[in-house]
Write a protein that holds these residues in place. Sequence first.
Motif, mmCIF file in Angstrom:
data_model
loop_
_atom_site.group_PDB
_atom_site.id
_atom_site.type_symbol
_atom_site.label_atom_id
_atom_site.label_comp_id
_atom_site.label_asym_id
_atom_site.label_seq_id
_atom_site.Cartn_x
_atom_site.Cartn_y
_atom_site.Cartn_z
ATOM 1 N N SER A 137 -5.664 11.094 -13.489
ATOM 2 C CA SER A 137 -5.849 9.707 -13.053
ATOM 3 C C SER A 137 -7.014 9.044 -13.772
ATOM 4 C CB SER A 137 -6.073 9.655 -11.532
ATOM 5 O OG SER A 137 -5.000 10.222 -10.838
ATOM 6 N N ILE A 168 -6.560 1.908 -7.152
ATOM 7 C CA ILE A 168 -6.289 3.339 -7.024
ATOM 8 C C ILE A 168 -7.444 3.978 -6.265
ATOM 9 C CG2 ILE A 168 -5.839 5.505 -8.241
ATOM 10 C CD1 ILE A 168 -4.887 3.830 -10.629
ATOM 11 N N GLY A 190 -1.699 7.101 -1.885
ATOM 12 C CA GLY A 190 -0.585 7.988 -1.601
ATOM 13 C C GLY A 190 -0.922 9.454 -1.754
ATOM 14 N N HIS A 205 1.715 11.460 -10.112
ATOM 15 C CA HIS A 205 2.279 10.442 -9.219
ATOM 16 C C HIS A 205 1.517 9.123 -9.361
ATOM 17 C CE1 HIS A 205 3.759 13.843 -6.306
ATOM 18 N NE2 HIS A 205 4.272 13.939 -7.531
ATOM 19 N N VAL A 206 0.197 9.221 -9.468
ATOM 20 C CA VAL A 206 -0.629 8.020 -9.616
ATOM 21 C C VAL A 206 -0.242 7.264 -10.883
ATOM 22 C CG1 VAL A 206 -2.987 7.199 -10.029
ATOM 23 C CG2 VAL A 206 -2.559 8.941 -8.288
ATOM 24 N N ALA A 264 3.345 5.712 -10.605
ATOM 25 C CA ALA A 264 3.363 4.519 -9.760
ATOM 26 C C ALA A 264 2.753 3.325 -10.485
ATOM 27 C CB ALA A 264 2.618 4.793 -8.453
ATOM 28 N N GLN A 293 6.593 7.947 -4.321
ATOM 29 C CA GLN A 293 5.923 7.243 -5.402
ATOM 30 C C GLN A 293 6.108 7.918 -6.753
ATOM 31 O OE1 GLN A 293 1.546 8.421 -4.125
ATOM 32 N NE2 GLN A 293 1.489 7.454 -6.129
ATOM 33 N N ASP A 326 -2.870 2.130 -4.215
ATOM 34 C CA ASP A 326 -2.335 3.491 -4.236
ATOM 35 C C ASP A 326 -3.267 4.395 -3.428
ATOM 36 O OD1 ASP A 326 -1.386 6.015 -4.683
ATOM 37 O OD2 ASP A 326 -1.195 5.801 -6.857
ATOM 38 N N GLU A 367 0.852 -1.193 0.000
ATOM 39 C CA GLU A 367 0.000 0.000 0.000
ATOM 40 C C GLU A 367 0.883 1.237 0.000
ATOM 41 O OE1 GLU A 367 -4.039 1.914 1.746
ATOM 42 O OE2 GLU A 367 -3.125 0.339 2.951
ATOM 43 N N ILE A 368 0.615 2.132 -0.952
ATOM 44 C CA ILE A 368 1.332 3.401 -1.030
ATOM 45 C C ILE A 368 0.578 4.404 -0.158
ATOM 46 C CG2 ILE A 368 2.116 5.250 -2.547
ATOM 47 C CD1 ILE A 368 1.969 3.218 -4.864
ATOM 48 N N TYR A 408 -4.518 -4.207 -9.018
ATOM 49 C CA TYR A 408 -3.955 -2.897 -8.706
ATOM 50 C C TYR A 408 -5.125 -1.964 -8.408
ATOM 51 C CZ TYR A 408 -0.570 0.955 -8.993
ATOM 52 O OH TYR A 408 0.258 2.026 -8.697
#
Length: 394
Positions: free
Chosen positions: A319, A295, A269, A275-276, A279, A246, A267, A195-196, A293
């Motif tokens: 994103s 988000i 984070g 950044h998303v 990563a 990240q 994610d 986990e970020i 994965y």
Amino acid sequence: MTGSLVQRLLAAADAPDPGVHLAAEDPEAVVAVAMAEVAGRTVLYPGPATPLTVQIDVDVADARQISYLLAAGPDGGQARPGRADDPWVRVRYDLAALVRDVFGPAGPWTGTGRDVVMKDEPGPVEYKPDDPWLVRREEATRAAYQALRACEPYRGDLAALALRFGSDKWGGHWYTSHYERHLGGFRDHRLNLLEIGIGGYHEPDAGGASLRMWKHYFHRGSVYGLDVYDKSLLDEPRLTTLRGDQADPAMLADLARRHGPFDIVIDDGSHVSSHVITAFQALFPYVRPGGVYVIEDLHTSYWPEWGGNGTDLSDPATSVGFLKTLVDGLHHRDRLHDGSYQPTYPDLTVTGLHLYHNLAFVEKGRNTEQANATWRPRNDPMRDLPDPQRSAGE
């Protein structure tokens, strides 16, 4: 067996006879690791209002017995080696049964390898509600419940864990039901989860609520948390914190080579769109086939201060816009083009997307389904795919 002792015990618990695998292990070390896991689970269950010690005796080879004292109480407790003079509750395990119960898949207790003894009445007891012996016996019963439940995997729901540890995945957000729908099938697996975002900002001992939630939900998993701040004070068995940004793809790839491949990446984070995307591009190759994965908090995709765009809703630099490109990639074999297009790694390995309010699940696999209407003019960009696990460093 190779790997850390915890990983070897998880593997032994899968075997028809765990004792065969345990013969090569130091029983003192095995019991210590098992008792640390048990002590960590006591916080999940109600215990006595007044702290009370439960003695756990583990029978090992050569007629030896290793004893631990588990402090049961309203907020759980710790375990330490030792014996009590006259314990109210005594649990006796053989070593293989302890490893099976603590580290094995969830299921009903098998009824073997464990005995529980409660303290006998000292003599005739006057059965009044406030009789001191009866009151203490009731507390001892609660202590036994807390200790025995902690010797087995947690079987409750994810929302209860979120509330217990203070994670905003239920309440601040309403994510837990979606997580259970998509990740519940992993619950008994020996998995790796990253986990970020750990939370708590710069405070070294703050945050980690979601990591603890995941540790107990995936009771056989190794849980890793990544944050820009040092959070190593939060480390505990099966829970490891890592430090990094990240937005640094080289660091992410190195992290994944050292600790992956991962079955689940989450994610949570910075939520900055760039950044998303960074990563995802760095870590998705290190997600195992069949993995997921995730988000979170996609609302920032529409907020300019987070690198979002509230006017061009298909902007691939956001994103949500990036996720929309994954939808097109999922159908890349059906798209008409002039032959110059070459599929990307996500095109070839994203096999499903599920979107909810502020939350996305991306499934990993081999996107090789036959195109529809194959007579339509198009080139076929499918090539021999690389082995996703090999590309992830296995």
